[in-house]
Design an enzyme around this catalytic site. Structure first.
Site, PDB file in Angstrom:
ATOM      1  N   LYS A  48      -0.076   5.134   6.750  1.00 50.81           N
ATOM      2  CA  LYS A  48      -0.612   5.813   5.563  1.00 50.81           C
ATOM      3  C   LYS A  48      -0.113   7.249   5.519  1.00 50.81           C
ATOM      4  CE  LYS A  48      -3.172   2.226   4.673  1.00 50.81           C
ATOM      5  NZ  LYS A  48      -2.756   1.302   3.655  1.00 50.81           N
TER       6      LYS A  48
ATOM      7  N   SER B 234       0.794  -1.234   0.000  1.00 54.58           N
ATOM      8  CA  SER B 234       0.000   0.000   0.000  1.00 54.58           C
ATOM      9  C   SER B 234       0.824   1.282   0.000  1.00 54.58           C
ATOM     10  CB  SER B 234      -0.972   0.023   1.179  1.00 54.58           C
ATOM     11  OG  SER B 234      -0.296   0.227   2.391  1.00 54.58           O
TER      12      SER B 234
END
EC number: 3.4.21.-
Length: 169
Positions: free
Chosen positions: A91, A47
């Site tokens: 993230k 990711s």
């Protein structure tokens, strides 16, 4: 006059007390350090490609700035997952409170997009590799309270040791 056995037990109990105090001090130091200053985070998976390696990264994250300043666009943060509190994904902050964010809902399956305004007290987080990331596009904006820390350095793999900048590389 003290017997040799009582002298032994006095010495043994003193040494046990010293050892116990040392262990307690180390525990207190580690508790304060990891809960209030910083911690090591492990990131794996695709990711955050190209910023992080999919095979795994050890990262140094700090907790101090979350107490004194709001996250900024571009910061890489460790969050407590809104979907599974046992997980702590890493993230990038792409939107802060008040930002109007337009994004493709599922870039693999369609071009359908959505626009939202990030609510007060929240951030919009996203993986750098949007085709394979569960992020705010799936679970919505993340409240400040779920931010565990801001990533500062990559510690492992050693060939990439160093600070992580605020923008993708």
């Amino acid at each position: 006059m003290t017997s040799p056995s009582s002298s032994f037990w006095n010495t043994a109990s003193r040494e046990a007390m010293k050892s116990g105090m040392f262990v307690a001090k180390v525990y207190c130091f580690l508790h304060v350090t990891t809960n209030y200053l910083g911690f090591m985070a492990y990131a794996y998976g695709p990711s955050m490609i190209p910023t992080l390696h999919p095979s795994g990264n050890m990262l140094l994250a700090e907790r101090i700035s979350k107490r004194y300043q709001k996250p900024s666009r571009g910061d890489i943060v460790v969050i407590r997952s809104p979907e599974n509190p046992n997980k702590t994904p890493i993230k990038r902050v792409v939107g802060v409170e008040g930002d109007c964010i337009s994004f493709v809902i599922d870039p693999v399956k369609s071009d359908e997009s959505q626009t939202i305004v990030v609510p007060k007290g929240h951030v919009f987080v996203q993986g750098d590799y949007t085709h394979n990331s569960r992020d705010s596009r799936n679970f919505g904006p993340v409240p400040y309270g779920l931010i565990q820390g801001r990533v500062l350095w990559r510690v492992w793999p050693f060939q990439d040791f160093g600070p992580l900048g605020p923008t993708p590389t």
